[in-house]
Design an enzyme around this catalytic site. Structure first.
Site, PDB file in Angstrom:
ATOM      1  CB  SER A  94     -33.218   6.976-100.943  1.00  0.00           C
ATOM      2  OG  SER A  94     -32.127   6.467-101.492  1.00  0.00           O
ATOM      3  CB  SER A  95     -34.803   6.265-105.980  1.00  0.00           C
ATOM      4  OG  SER A  95     -33.150   6.505-105.829  1.00  0.00           O
ATOM      5  CB  CYS A  96     -29.861   3.900-102.216  1.00  0.00           C
ATOM      6  SG  CYS A  96     -29.817   4.126-100.876  1.00  0.00           S
ATOM      7  CE1 TYR A 150     -29.282   7.668 -96.386  1.00  0.00           C
ATOM      8  CE2 TYR A 150     -29.991   6.752 -97.946  1.00  0.00           C
ATOM      9  CZ  TYR A 150     -30.240   7.810 -97.398  1.00  0.00           C
ATOM     10  OH  TYR A 150     -31.247   8.872 -97.483  1.00  0.00           O
ATOM     11  CE  LYS A 177     -33.114   7.065 -95.622  1.00  0.00           C
ATOM     12  NZ  LYS A 177     -34.123   7.381 -95.143  1.00  0.00           N
ATOM     13  CG  HIS A 226     -26.875  14.053-103.327  1.00  0.00           C
ATOM     14  ND1 HIS A 226     -27.280  14.325-101.413  1.00  0.00           N
ATOM     15  CD2 HIS A 226     -26.569  12.410-102.266  1.00  0.00           C
ATOM     16  CE1 HIS A 226     -27.653  12.928-100.480  1.00  0.00           C
ATOM     17  NE2 HIS A 226     -27.333  12.016-101.420  1.00  0.00           N
TER      18      HIS A 226
HETATM   19  P1  GDP Z   1     -25.585   8.806-105.958  1.00  0.00           P
HETATM   20  O1  GDP Z   1     -26.962   8.713-107.185  1.00  0.00           O
HETATM   21  O2  GDP Z   1     -25.947   8.420-104.518  1.00  0.00           O
HETATM   22  O3  GDP Z   1     -25.110   8.134-107.133  1.00  0.00           O
HETATM   23  O4  GDP Z   1     -25.542  10.696-105.766  1.00  0.00           O
HETATM   24  P2  GDP Z   1     -24.674  10.811-105.894  1.00  0.00           P
HETATM   25  O5  GDP Z   1     -25.460  12.254-105.677  1.00  0.00           O
HETATM   26  O6  GDP Z   1     -23.460  11.491-105.083  1.00  0.00           O
HETATM   27  O7  GDP Z   1     -23.777  10.942-107.227  1.00  0.00           O
HETATM   28  C1  GDP Z   1     -24.211  10.838-108.384  1.00  0.00           C
HETATM   29  C2  GDP Z   1     -23.652  10.498-109.697  1.00  0.00           C
HETATM   30  O8  GDP Z   1     -22.662  11.870-109.697  1.00  0.00           O
HETATM   31  C3  GDP Z   1     -22.223   9.891-109.393  1.00  0.00           C
HETATM   32  O9  GDP Z   1     -22.409   8.508-110.844  1.00  0.00           O
HETATM   33  C4  GDP Z   1     -20.759  10.590-109.230  1.00  0.00           C
HETATM   34  O10 GDP Z   1     -20.080   9.987-109.768  1.00  0.00           O
HETATM   35  C5  GDP Z   1     -21.280  11.969-109.824  1.00  0.00           C
HETATM   36  N1  GDP Z   1     -20.720  13.121-109.428  1.00  0.00           N
HETATM   37  C6  GDP Z   1     -20.295  13.446-110.576  1.00  0.00           C
HETATM   38  N2  GDP Z   1     -19.479  14.717-110.163  1.00  0.00           N
HETATM   39  C7  GDP Z   1     -20.175  14.798-108.072  1.00  0.00           C
HETATM   40  C8  GDP Z   1     -19.553  15.537-107.106  1.00  0.00           C
HETATM   41  O11 GDP Z   1     -19.141  16.432-107.268  1.00  0.00           O
HETATM   42  N3  GDP Z   1     -19.892  14.919-106.074  1.00  0.00           N
HETATM   43  C9  GDP Z   1     -21.056  14.062-106.665  1.00  0.00           C
HETATM   44  N4  GDP Z   1     -21.271  13.814-104.979  1.00  0.00           N
HETATM   45  N5  GDP Z   1     -20.938  12.308-107.521  1.00  0.00           N
HETATM   46  C10 GDP Z   1     -20.567  13.566-108.709  1.00  0.00           C
END
Ligand code: GDP
Length: 316
Positions: free
Chosen positions: A109-111, A138, A142, A181
């Site tokens: 994963s890119s994280c 996580y 990974k 996500h």
């Molecule tokens: P990340 O790349 O591990 O941070 O994956 P996420 O998909 O959970 O979040 C990506 C970004 O989208 C973060 O900055 C979140 O704060 C933002 N975000 C905005 N609305 C949402 C939501 O409803 N769900 C999630 N998961 N992230 C959100």
């Protein structure tokens, strides 16, 4: 090139990635796919995994199983994300080694990259700085998965490779509003707001974080491409190389699903990494680039979501 008639194990076939890999392999004419549900085989259990490999004897393995989720799931269940993934990666790599699997692809994963890595992130940035705290468990698991592939290659000569995908989306995603996500969550929230006649839709964070999104069918294609032609110790980034702000993403979804709705940013929710976009020149140099534009991908995934919701067939 993989033998299309050899037994192939897709570990994690019900997930977003695993189901896309199964679709891609079937379309390619693979005739002997082996899969197993978690109610039958707990991939964290080494002896159970060994027994399963002894019976099924796959020649190739796509290791895409794991406990996954969005930023909120990662911060609220860090132990599960670390333990489950650590164990699953360890048991499957060891079992594959033990029976002499010819090729294994591990999906990271890119994280895995440092929070403040130089952007776009090159493969070499791994372990060059501190991780983003919201998904540290996580990410650590990974990183161990990548190192397992590298060390089994170095010590035993196993042809185990790793790919690092950016943020993914597509059919079969988790549309749970808390655990999933950002993209599926936004699609569902805008959809439900439109149905309910609500004019304002909530978005977590400030909207300033930048992310890159890859359609899962493109990822599946890249995985097969790498399994067919890549055999080296270094991991390979898989993405589009293009990012946008969460605000821009939300506006794109809004314009497609609920035009005219207002966005309400909830800055009490974390942004996570300020920016996460992969340098994809290594994979481009090997001859692969992503095909699906973000707008195209959002349109088709949203259509899939609406149909699945009508069938009552969503993973929530
Ligand atoms: P990340 O790349 O591990 O941070 O994956 P996420 O998909 O959970 O979040 C990506 C970004 O989208 C973060 O900055 C979140 O704060 C933002 N975000 C905005 N609305 C949402 C939501 O409803 N769900 C999630 N998961 N992230 C959100």
């Amino acid at each position: 090139m993989l033998d299309r008639h050899a037994p192939v194990f897709v570990a994690g076939h019900r997930g977003l990635v695993g189901s896309a890999i199964v679709r891609r392999l079937e379309a390619e004419g693979f005739t002997d796919l082996r899969t197993v549900g978690r109610e039958v085989l707990d991939l964290r259990d080494q002896s159970a995994v060994d027994s399963w490999f002894d019976v099924e004897r796959p020649r190739y393995v796509f290791l895409v199983a794991g406990t996954v989720g969005g930023i909120h799931a990662n911060t609220s269940r860090p132990a599960e994300f670390l333990y489950d993934n650590l164990m699953i990666h360890g048991t499957v790599v060891q079992a594959a080694h033990r029976i002499g699997v010819e090729k294994l692809l591990y999906l990271g994963s890119s994280c895995i990259y440092p929070r403040l890595a130089e952007q776009p992130i090159m493969e070499e940035a791994l372990l060059s700085g501190a991780l983003e705290p919201t998904n540290e468990g996580y990410a650590l698991a990974k990183i161990v998965g990548i190192k397992l592939c590298e060390t089994y290659r170095r010590q035993y000569g196993d042809d185990f490779i790793s790919a690092m995908p950016t943020n993914l989306y597509g059919p079969g995603d988790n549309f749970d509003l808390e655990g999933g996500h950002v993209l599926p969550a936004l699609m569902r929230r805008f959809h439900e707001a439109r149905e309910a006649g609500e004019a304002t839709v909530g978005v977590w964070g400030t909207g300033n974080a930048r992310r890159e999104f890859l359609h899962v069918d493109d990822l599946a294609d890249a995985c097969l491409f790498l399994m067919d032609g890549y055999s080296a110790p270094g991991h390979v980034n898989v993405g589009t190389g293009v990012d946008l702000t969460i605000r821009e993403l939300a506006e794109t979804v809004r314009d497609l699903v609920h035009p005219g709705a207002d966005l309400a940013f909830d800055a009490s929710m974390p942004d996570g990494m300020p920016r996460k976009v992969l340098d994809v020149s290594k994979l481009a140099g090997l001859g692969w680039t992503a095909q699906t534009s973000l707008t195209e991908g959002i349109v088709s995934t949203y259509a899939w979501f609406v149909e699945a919701a009508e069938r009552g067939d969503l993973r929530l």
